[in-house]
Write an enzyme that holds these catalytic residues in place. Structure first.
Site, PDB file in Angstrom:
ATOM      1  N   HIS A 136     -15.026  -1.295  -2.446  1.00  0.00           N
ATOM      2  CA  HIS A 136     -14.967  -1.166  -3.908  1.00  0.00           C
ATOM      3  C   HIS A 136     -15.438  -2.486  -4.505  1.00  0.00           C
ATOM      4  O   HIS A 136     -15.258  -3.545  -3.894  1.00  0.00           O
ATOM      5  CB  HIS A 136     -13.505  -0.904  -4.283  1.00  0.00           C
ATOM      6  CG  HIS A 136     -13.261  -0.552  -5.709  1.00  0.00           C
ATOM      7  ND1 HIS A 136     -13.219  -1.492  -6.706  1.00  0.00           N
ATOM      8  CD2 HIS A 136     -13.011   0.639  -6.307  1.00  0.00           C
ATOM      9  CE1 HIS A 136     -12.957  -0.900  -7.859  1.00  0.00           C
ATOM     10  NE2 HIS A 136     -12.831   0.403  -7.646  1.00  0.00           N
ATOM     11  N   ASP A 213      -7.724  -4.298   1.309  1.00  0.00           N
ATOM     12  CA  ASP A 213      -7.628  -3.537   0.072  1.00  0.00           C
ATOM     13  C   ASP A 213      -6.911  -2.225   0.410  1.00  0.00           C
ATOM     14  O   ASP A 213      -7.491  -1.332   1.035  1.00  0.00           O
ATOM     15  CB  ASP A 213      -9.048  -3.276  -0.448  1.00  0.00           C
ATOM     16  CG  ASP A 213      -9.060  -2.392  -1.687  1.00  0.00           C
ATOM     17  OD1 ASP A 213      -8.011  -1.808  -2.027  1.00  0.00           O
ATOM     18  OD2 ASP A 213     -10.135  -2.261  -2.301  1.00  0.00           O
ATOM     19  N   GLN A 216      -6.191   2.554  -1.716  1.00  0.00           N
ATOM     20  CA  GLN A 216      -6.263   3.986  -1.400  1.00  0.00           C
ATOM     21  C   GLN A 216      -5.437   4.360  -0.168  1.00  0.00           C
ATOM     22  O   GLN A 216      -5.405   5.526   0.211  1.00  0.00           O
ATOM     23  CB  GLN A 216      -7.720   4.414  -1.183  1.00  0.00           C
ATOM     24  CG  GLN A 216      -8.616   4.255  -2.399  1.00  0.00           C
ATOM     25  CD  GLN A 216      -8.255   5.210  -3.535  1.00  0.00           C
ATOM     26  OE1 GLN A 216      -7.485   6.163  -3.356  1.00  0.00           O
ATOM     27  NE2 GLN A 216      -8.797   4.957  -4.715  1.00  0.00           N
ATOM     28  N   LYS A 239      -1.829   4.200  -8.703  1.00  0.00           N
ATOM     29  CA  LYS A 239      -2.374   5.206  -7.787  1.00  0.00           C
ATOM     30  C   LYS A 239      -1.276   5.816  -6.922  1.00  0.00           C
ATOM     31  O   LYS A 239      -1.542   6.686  -6.112  1.00  0.00           O
ATOM     32  CB  LYS A 239      -3.446   4.580  -6.893  1.00  0.00           C
ATOM     33  CG  LYS A 239      -4.706   4.145  -7.661  1.00  0.00           C
ATOM     34  CD  LYS A 239      -5.768   3.651  -6.721  1.00  0.00           C
ATOM     35  CE  LYS A 239      -6.819   2.796  -7.385  1.00  0.00           C
ATOM     36  NZ  LYS A 239      -7.832   3.555  -8.101  1.00  0.00           N
ATOM     37  N   CYS A 383     -17.472   2.764  -8.331  1.00  0.00           N
ATOM     38  CA  CYS A 383     -17.392   1.309  -8.070  1.00  0.00           C
ATOM     39  C   CYS A 383     -17.765   0.969  -6.638  1.00  0.00           C
ATOM     40  O   CYS A 383     -17.208   0.031  -6.052  1.00  0.00           O
ATOM     41  CB  CYS A 383     -16.012   0.749  -8.407  1.00  0.00           C
ATOM     42  SG  CYS A 383     -15.576   0.904 -10.124  1.00  0.00           S
TER      43      CYS A 383
HETATM   44  N1  PMP Z   1     -10.008  -0.805  -4.361  1.00  0.00           N
HETATM   45  C1  PMP Z   1     -10.111   0.509  -4.224  1.00  0.00           C
HETATM   46  C2  PMP Z   1     -10.438   1.072  -2.864  1.00  0.00           C
HETATM   47  C3  PMP Z   1      -9.920   1.344  -5.316  1.00  0.00           C
HETATM   48  O1  PMP Z   1     -10.031   2.665  -5.177  1.00  0.00           O
HETATM   49  C4  PMP Z   1      -9.589   0.768  -6.562  1.00  0.00           C
HETATM   50  C5  PMP Z   1      -9.365   1.634  -7.791  1.00  0.00           C
HETATM   51  N2  PMP Z   1     -10.418   2.489  -8.078  1.00  0.00           N
HETATM   52  C6  PMP Z   1      -9.491  -0.613  -6.658  1.00  0.00           C
HETATM   53  C7  PMP Z   1      -9.691  -1.364  -5.537  1.00  0.00           C
HETATM   54  C8  PMP Z   1      -9.166  -1.301  -7.944  1.00  0.00           C
HETATM   55  O2  PMP Z   1      -7.887  -1.015  -8.341  1.00  0.00           O
HETATM   56  P1  PMP Z   1      -7.372  -1.469  -9.792  1.00  0.00           P
HETATM   57  O3  PMP Z   1      -8.391  -0.953 -10.757  1.00  0.00           O
HETATM   58  O4  PMP Z   1      -6.057  -0.803  -9.938  1.00  0.00           O
HETATM   59  O5  PMP Z   1      -7.291  -2.952  -9.797  1.00  0.00           O
END
Ligand code: PMP
Length: 438
Positions: A136, A213, A216, A239, A383
């Site tokens: 991401h 990270d 997910q 999430k 993203c």
């Molecule tokens: N890493 C991953 C794998 C994600 O799916 C997301 C959220 N789409 C993020 C990071 C970022 O999370 P946040 O927007 O809550 O900071």
């Protein structure tokens, strides 16, 4: 051809009871007139049960004040609840100490904290930061920025064509210059579950830190930072049935102790003098200013909720739905499923989402057409632009599941998609050539 779904496609014993949905009032609505809402966008942000919203209401209506500051009853109650939430997180991720649990604004803020604080203090020109093609942007851009500041070099580990990270690929990519190995536990686009323990061990053996990270993975499967042997791990509450605005940075105590604070301000100090300060101990050192008090308490309630169901059961439920969705969507003509096949590699290779591209129409049009049937999915690059480049596509459509998703909802997705594809089926008729100037 869409084959008729059969009960045998899913092991009923793996599915959670649909009565759980009663905890989620938002799911009990119709949209666009009489279409039952089919919410398949939990990977972006999940919905939250009454138990979590009630915890927020109770906090604001009965126990709210700033934390760690006042010597009055409300502040003491709020502080106790805030610190209890931290203890719940510690338990949720298997950390040794609550000191290792820092409340942040979310995954993005957590990773930026490591890049700024650990990164600036430890990286020099020529050092290498290893990332993966499926990250991401929030686990890429902070490292790119760190590389710009320090002269460190970004390297990518190899990924298989079907979107898996093999531990062997890290043997090739890691060397004595590697200082950071930053990778996702579960891909938000491919759904791949990565071998976190093996990768973290390889990083440690080379003297690099692992930054995981877990945005997910934490909502969908058991996390045990000590068993996984990771150095840093980040996730967001929104999430995993919790409120937005709060997330977690786990860091091994020795690393956090040695790191300078990133944000400066109130609460993160031990003593402030005319022209300098001494930092507070852990975890306050990394929690400058008024923290997300009620959201952190809400996160504690979300953890209670998930643990009462059991992360193992949630994972089994989603694996069953993904297998089912995979079979149903694979039958749609012109549809390409992204990521490793659970039919080939087993259900453990994937978490609860499926992304795909149709030969026509475009992902955004698909999402809009599905929405008309009440089916909420996500379209775009999620993203993960470098990953989309690698896959040779500009956008994809993602349907993501959670503990409240039903097999009937997967059917609604597949049926609606089949209708969309049918509408856009190539007719074989040649288009009239455009005249000049048209
Ligand atoms: N890493 C991953 C794998 C994600 O799916 C997301 C959220 N789409 C993020 C990071 C970022 O999370 P946040 O927007 O809550 O900071």
């Amino acid at each position: 051809m869409v084959h008729p779904p059969t009960i045998a496609d899913v092991n009923e014993a793996d599915l959670l009871p649909e009565s759980l949905r009663e905890d989620f009032p938002i799911l009990q609505q119709t949209v666009h007139g009489d279409k039952p809402l089919v919410f398949l966008d939990s990977a972006a942000s999940s919905q939250r049960p009454r138990q979590v919203t009630q915890a927020l209401v109770d906090c604001y209506e009965q126990d709210y004040a700033n934390v760690h500051r006042g010597i009055h009853v409300l502040s003491e109650r709020a502080t106790d609840a805030y610190e209890l939430a931290r203890a719940k997180v510690r338990d949720f991720i298997g950390a040794e100490h609550s000191r290792e649990v820092v409340f942040t604004a979310g995954t993005t803020a957590s990773i930026n904290t490591v890049a700024r604080s650990w990164g600036d203090a430890n990286l020099a020109a020529g050092d290498e930061i290893l990332v993966t093609p499926m990250e991401h942007h929030s686990n890429l851009v902070p490292w790119f920025q760190l590389a710009e500041r320090t002269g460190a070099v970004i390297k990518h580990v190899a990924m298989t064509d079907d979107g898996r990270l093999l531990p062997e690929a890290f043997d090739e990519a890691i060397n004595e210059r590697t200082k950071v190995v930053a990778f996702t536990a579960v891909s938000n686009t491919l759904g791949t579950v990565n071998p976190v323990k093996e990768i973290a061990a390889k990083a440690r053996a080379a003297g690099a830190i692992s930054v995981v990270d877990a945005a997910q993975s934490a909502p969908h499967m058991t996390t045990d930072v000590r068993q996984l042997g990771v150095d840093f791990l980040a996730f967001s509450a929104h999430k995993l049935c919790g409120p937005s605005g709060v997330g977690v940075l786990y860091g091994r105590e020795a690393l956090l102790e040695a790191m300078p604070p990133f944000l400066g301000g109130g609460s993160m100090i031990n003593r402030v003098y005319d022209d300098h300060f001494t930092p507070a101990g852990l975890p306050a050192k990394f929690e400058a200013g008024t923290p997300p008090i009620a959201p952190a308490i809400g996160l504690g309630a979300a953890i209670d909720y998930l643990q009462a169901i059991g992360l193992g059961r949630i994972h089994a439920h989603e694996a069953a739905l993904v297998g089912y969705a995979w079979r149903r969507l694979a039958d749609i003509e012109g549809l390409r499923l992204l990521g490793p096949s659970p039919l080939e590699h087993g259900p453990e290779v994937r978490a609860g989402l499926v992304s795909f591209v149709l030969d026509r129409p475009h992902a955004h049009d698909i999402a809009q057409l599905l929405d008309r049937d009440g089916v909420a999915v996500r379209a775009g690059h999620h993203c993960t632009q470098p990953l989309h480049d690698r896959l040779g596509i500009t956008a994809s459509t993602r349907a993501s599941f959670y503990l409240y998703t039903t097999r009937g909802e997967v059917d609604a997705l597949a049926d609606s998609l089949a209708t969309v594809r049918e509408k856009f089926r190539p007719t074989g008729r040649k288009r009239k050539p455009r005249s000049a100037g048209e």
